[in-house]
Design an enzyme around this catalytic site. Structure first.
Site, mmCIF file in Angstrom:
data_model
loop_
_atom_site.group_PDB
_atom_site.id
_atom_site.type_symbol
_atom_site.label_atom_id
_atom_site.label_comp_id
_atom_site.label_asym_id
_atom_site.label_seq_id
_atom_site.Cartn_x
_atom_site.Cartn_y
_atom_site.Cartn_z
ATOM 1 N N GLY A 1 -6.978 -77.145 6.431
ATOM 2 C CA GLY A 1 -7.146 -76.024 5.857
ATOM 3 C C GLY A 1 -6.624 -74.884 6.289
ATOM 4 C CG PHE A 2 -6.424 -69.884 5.611
ATOM 5 C CD1 PHE A 2 -5.079 -69.673 6.131
ATOM 6 C CD2 PHE A 2 -7.308 -68.959 5.587
ATOM 7 C CE1 PHE A 2 -5.004 -68.239 6.464
ATOM 8 C CE2 PHE A 2 -7.270 -67.763 6.003
ATOM 9 C CZ PHE A 2 -6.142 -67.454 6.287
ATOM 10 C CB THR B 1 -10.232 -77.081 -0.284
ATOM 11 O OG1 THR B 1 -10.746 -77.016 1.121
ATOM 12 C CG2 THR B 1 -11.348 -77.202 -1.552
ATOM 13 N N GLY B 2 -8.052 -78.806 1.403
ATOM 14 C CA GLY B 2 -6.891 -78.601 2.390
ATOM 15 C C GLY B 2 -5.697 -79.338 2.230
ATOM 16 C CG ASP C 1 -16.969 -86.794 3.084
ATOM 17 O OD1 ASP C 1 -17.539 -85.950 3.651
ATOM 18 O OD2 ASP C 1 -17.158 -86.871 1.781
ATOM 19 C CE1 TYR D 1 -18.247 -71.319 1.883
ATOM 20 C CE2 TYR D 1 -19.068 -68.692 1.408
ATOM 21 C CZ TYR D 1 -18.415 -70.071 2.215
ATOM 22 O OH TYR D 1 -17.469 -69.462 3.208
ATOM 23 C CB THR E 1 -9.925 -64.503 7.555
ATOM 24 O OG1 THR E 1 -10.943 -63.823 8.065
ATOM 25 C CG2 THR E 1 -8.945 -64.444 8.498
HETATM 26 P P1 NAD Z 1 -9.786 -74.086 3.516
HETATM 27 O O1 NAD Z 1 -10.454 -74.531 2.078
HETATM 28 O O2 NAD Z 1 -8.515 -73.751 3.569
HETATM 29 O O3 NAD Z 1 -10.186 -75.201 4.399
HETATM 30 C C1 NAD Z 1 -11.341 -75.918 4.554
HETATM 31 C C2 NAD Z 1 -11.080 -77.324 4.908
HETATM 32 O O4 NAD Z 1 -12.214 -78.303 5.098
HETATM 33 C C3 NAD Z 1 -10.270 -78.020 3.928
HETATM 34 O O5 NAD Z 1 -9.121 -78.529 4.467
HETATM 35 C C4 NAD Z 1 -11.021 -79.078 3.425
HETATM 36 O O6 NAD Z 1 -10.234 -80.191 2.893
HETATM 37 C C5 NAD Z 1 -11.885 -79.538 4.534
HETATM 38 N N1 NAD Z 1 -13.415 -80.212 4.061
HETATM 39 C C6 NAD Z 1 -14.061 -79.614 3.030
HETATM 40 N N2 NAD Z 1 -15.122 -80.415 2.844
HETATM 41 C C7 NAD Z 1 -14.989 -81.483 3.785
HETATM 42 C C8 NAD Z 1 -15.678 -82.709 4.140
HETATM 43 N N3 NAD Z 1 -16.751 -83.178 3.729
HETATM 44 N N4 NAD Z 1 -15.227 -83.412 5.042
HETATM 45 C C9 NAD Z 1 -14.195 -83.055 5.936
HETATM 46 N N5 NAD Z 1 -13.306 -82.144 5.841
HETATM 47 C C10 NAD Z 1 -13.783 -81.172 4.801
HETATM 48 O O7 NAD Z 1 -10.892 -72.866 3.655
HETATM 49 P P2 NAD Z 1 -10.877 -71.943 5.112
HETATM 50 O O8 NAD Z 1 -10.532 -70.418 4.347
HETATM 51 O O9 NAD Z 1 -9.762 -72.120 5.842
HETATM 52 O O10 NAD Z 1 -12.093 -71.916 5.481
HETATM 53 C C11 NAD Z 1 -12.485 -72.700 6.694
HETATM 54 C C12 NAD Z 1 -14.062 -72.289 7.004
HETATM 55 O O11 NAD Z 1 -14.391 -70.778 7.441
HETATM 56 C C13 NAD Z 1 -14.936 -72.702 6.046
HETATM 57 O O12 NAD Z 1 -16.073 -73.290 6.673
HETATM 58 C C14 NAD Z 1 -15.516 -71.379 5.408
HETATM 59 O O13 NAD Z 1 -16.601 -71.208 5.010
HETATM 60 C C15 NAD Z 1 -15.112 -70.221 6.479
HETATM 61 N N6 NAD Z 1 -14.812 -68.977 6.199
HETATM 62 C C16 NAD Z 1 -13.514 -68.485 5.822
HETATM 63 C C17 NAD Z 1 -13.404 -67.319 5.547
HETATM 64 C C18 NAD Z 1 -11.947 -66.786 5.088
HETATM 65 O O14 NAD Z 1 -11.748 -65.663 4.547
HETATM 66 N N7 NAD Z 1 -11.020 -67.748 4.925
HETATM 67 C C19 NAD Z 1 -14.351 -66.285 5.319
HETATM 68 C C20 NAD Z 1 -15.667 -66.828 5.533
HETATM 69 C C21 NAD Z 1 -16.013 -68.254 6.084
#
Ligand code: NAD
Ligand code: UDP
Length: 327
Positions: free
Chosen positions: A11-12, A36-37, A57, A146, A176
């Site tokens: 992911g991001f 979502t990645g 998963d 969420y 972020t």
């Molecule tokens: P993202 O969607 O880019 O990354 C999340 C990753 O988790 C994805 O690659 C997805 O495939 C993987 N994933 C989801 N469910 C899964 C599962 N059951 N098993 C294995 N992998 C799984 O989102 P992000 O922005 O990179 O967020 C990452 C984390 O940071 C999350 O926990 C999110 O709640 C937290 N977060 C992010 C932000 C932000 O602004 N980016 C803000 C608050 C919290």
């Protein structure tokens, strides 16, 4: 060499964390089910001898051979559109997934940091938000899947800390942004930039008076890195306190991209928080951390990234078909 497991690695945020820990000379094990990645976020890492990737998963039993020193738990859908499309998975990854990882941390005697969020404050009634604020969340609203998963995640993490003595860290991440966000994840920055690049009007939800405070990814990664290595186990806000209304932000995007399009107004999503700004006193005092990258600079870098995507990628408006994951 220290070994670290990073969930949500494709992911991001997860992919940037993989980069950082490899640069710090850790052996990095990335784990992701790609819901979502995207593997393209970590494609450049497969040649690294200190990197391994498991397509898994984490709501299913998690097995990692060998020792582990640290776990960063970042797997979870993170954009409002994603968690509306896959609400059950969002609840499961925050609850069952977190439980699995805490169990893994316990047997490996690893320190675990979990990614929490400003969403645990809901539509906040105090401003800016301090870690002491309990929040204002609608459990049964569309964002509840969420927000409540993340609130449960914090509770079970604290329970593993107090009951099992697991070394835990909790970061509350505020909005972020940066390169590798998914263009079509619906979050405001990829949404506005995508619209500008495709020559569409910018969609502001509500009257645009709601606020957010955007943190550039390198600052966020630095805060997470410091928190992991600190000895502080209570939640810490990491975000950039520079607050802006969404309508002013749309004007900044118009300037940045030079788009000739205009702003159009759409309905405000249900329970969309009206104001959000982190109080980062704790991060400053405990971690010596503060946000350094100004929005102007961070947005330029982010715009460069989105501009470099292929025309096919830019044209894609549909979200991935998530239906196959529903069970
Ligand atoms: P993202 O969607 O880019 O990354 C999340 C990753 O988790 C994805 O690659 C997805 O495939 C993987 N994933 C989801 N469910 C899964 C599962 N059951 N098993 C294995 N992998 C799984 O989102 P992000 O922005 O990179 O967020 C990452 C984390 O940071 C999350 O926990 C999110 O709640 C937290 N977060 C992010 C932000 C932000 O602004 N980016 C803000 C608050 C919290
Ligand atoms: N937003 C908007 N237009 C869009 C996408 C989002 O006006 O096309 C608004 C949204 O209503 C919210 C803010 O931008 O007030 C930030 O939304 P985002 O989905 O990025 O994250 P949130 O902080 O709400 O989780």
């Amino acid at each position: 060499m220290k070994r670290i497991l990073i969930t949500g690695a494709a992911g991001f945020l997860g992919s940037h964390l993989c980069d950082r820990f490899l640069a710090e000379r850790y052996f990095v094990i990335g784990m992701d089910n790609l819901i979502t990645g995207d593997l393209k976020n970590i494609e450049h890492l497969f040649k690294e001898k200190n990197f391994e990737f498991y397509h898994h998963d984490i709501t299913k039993f998690v097995h990692v051979p060998g020792n582990l020193d640290y776990i960063l738990h970042f797997a979870s859908p993170a954009s409002p559109i994603d968690y509306l499309k896959i609400p059950i998975q969002t609840l499961k990854v925050g609850s069952l997934g977190t439980h699995n990882l805490l169990g893994l941390a316990r047997v490996k005697k690893a320190r675990i940091l979990i990614a929490s969020t400003s969403e645990i404050y809901g539509d906040p009634l105090i401003h800016p938000q301090t870690e002491e604020y309990y929040g204002n969340v609608n459990t049964i609203g569309p964002r509840g899947v969420y927000d409540e998963a993340k609130r449960f995640q914090e509770s079970i993490t604290m329970a593993y800390h107090t009951f099992h003595g697991v070394e835990t860290r909790i970061v509350r991440i505020f909005n972020t942004y940066g390169p590798r966000m998914r263009l079509n994840d619906g979050r405001v920055i990829p949404a506005f930039i995508g619209q500008a690049l495709r020559g569409e009007d910018l969609t502001v939800f509500g009257d645009g008076s709601q606020t957010r405070s955007f943190c550039y990814v390198s600052d966020q990664v630095e805060g997470i890195y410091r928190l992991l290595l600190s000895d502080y186990h209570l939640p810490v806000n990491i975000g950039n306190p520079d607050e802006i209304t969404i309508s002013n932000f749309a004007e900044e995007i118009i300037k940045l991209t030079g788009t000739k399009q205009k702003v159009i107004y759409k309905d405000l999503p249900v329970n969309d928080p009206m104001q959000r700004q982190p109080d980062i006193t704790k991060a400053k005092e405990i971690l010596g951390w503060t946000a350094k990258v100004k929005r102007e600079e961070g947005m330029k870098l982010t715009y460069e990234y989105f501009k470099s995507l292929s025309p096919e990628e830019l044209a894609k408006e549909e979200h991935k078909d998530f239906s196959k994951y529903i069970y």
